[in-house]
Scaffold this motif. Sequence first.
Motif, mmCIF file in Angstrom:
data_model
loop_
_atom_site.group_PDB
_atom_site.id
_atom_site.type_symbol
_atom_site.label_atom_id
_atom_site.label_comp_id
_atom_site.label_asym_id
_atom_site.label_seq_id
_atom_site.Cartn_x
_atom_site.Cartn_y
_atom_site.Cartn_z
ATOM 1 N N THR A 1 -105.757 30.585 -13.277
ATOM 2 C CA THR A 1 -105.579 29.138 -13.163
ATOM 3 C C THR A 1 -106.252 28.620 -11.900
ATOM 4 O O THR A 1 -106.968 27.610 -11.925
ATOM 5 N N CYS B 1 -105.534 39.463 -6.182
ATOM 6 C CA CYS B 1 -104.160 39.612 -6.650
ATOM 7 C C CYS B 1 -103.869 41.078 -6.931
ATOM 8 O O CYS B 1 -104.778 41.899 -7.046
ATOM 9 N N VAL C 1 -97.710 37.252 -13.840
ATOM 10 C CA VAL C 1 -97.812 35.924 -13.244
ATOM 11 C C VAL C 1 -98.926 35.889 -12.185
ATOM 12 O O VAL C 1 -99.576 34.862 -12.003
ATOM 13 N N ASN C 2 -99.165 37.003 -11.518
ATOM 14 C CA ASN C 2 -100.244 37.057 -10.520
ATOM 15 C C ASN C 2 -101.610 36.841 -11.173
ATOM 16 O O ASN C 2 -102.444 36.106 -10.643
ATOM 17 N N ARG D 1 -102.173 35.391 -14.129
ATOM 18 C CA ARG D 1 -102.229 34.024 -14.675
ATOM 19 C C ARG D 1 -102.519 33.014 -13.568
ATOM 20 O O ARG D 1 -103.319 32.096 -13.739
ATOM 21 N N ALA D 2 -101.851 33.195 -12.439
ATOM 22 C CA ALA D 2 -102.081 32.286 -11.310
ATOM 23 C C ALA D 2 -103.514 32.421 -10.800
ATOM 24 O O ALA D 2 -104.162 31.417 -10.473
#
Length: 188
Positions: free
Chosen positions: A135, A117, A128-129, A131-132
């Motif tokens: 996850t 990322c 968000v990158n 966090r994704a």
Amino acid sequence: RGTQQGRDFEEDVFLFFEREATASGDVAERTGAVVGMIDRCKTGDCVVSLGPDRAAAGSRIAIESKKDRSYDLAKARKELKQARKNRGAEVGIFVFHSDCAPASVSSFLRVGEDVFCIWDPACPESDVNLRAAFTLASALCTRASLAKEADAVDFDEFDRAILQVEQAATSLTDIEIWAKTIRSNGEK
């Protein structure tokens, strides 16, 4: 221009993952200054160990971060593979700084057990990158853990089979002794 920028970026990445890990009940640790499983190798800036409430409790995610224009996807994959091996991790996350990311890498990419990322600590929209990536890496750990459980061997069955072989071997030993006895008596 110096290496301090890279160290600052590594620190920012670690602090981000530490917050995310703590919120999930996981544990993040800095490992970049510590030799790992490979002799004299410090690859793997930090590691997140999944907490006891996770389906893949104890699984590890190796994280490598770079603010260095010399890294393309191939070089990043090679380094992340070594980081996973060095840190005993099932999954890896490689974080490119947005100023140095190769043009061939999108903001978020998965290749096998590796997640790549792009992140800019000064741009909250890029969080968000990360966090994704976290996850997805956690989900990949869960998938690997479930696959291990499905492939788990029934050791009770192995123990029974070993016992049967031992009993058969004992019977063969008895047969051999009796055969020698018969032979020697026949010769007499």
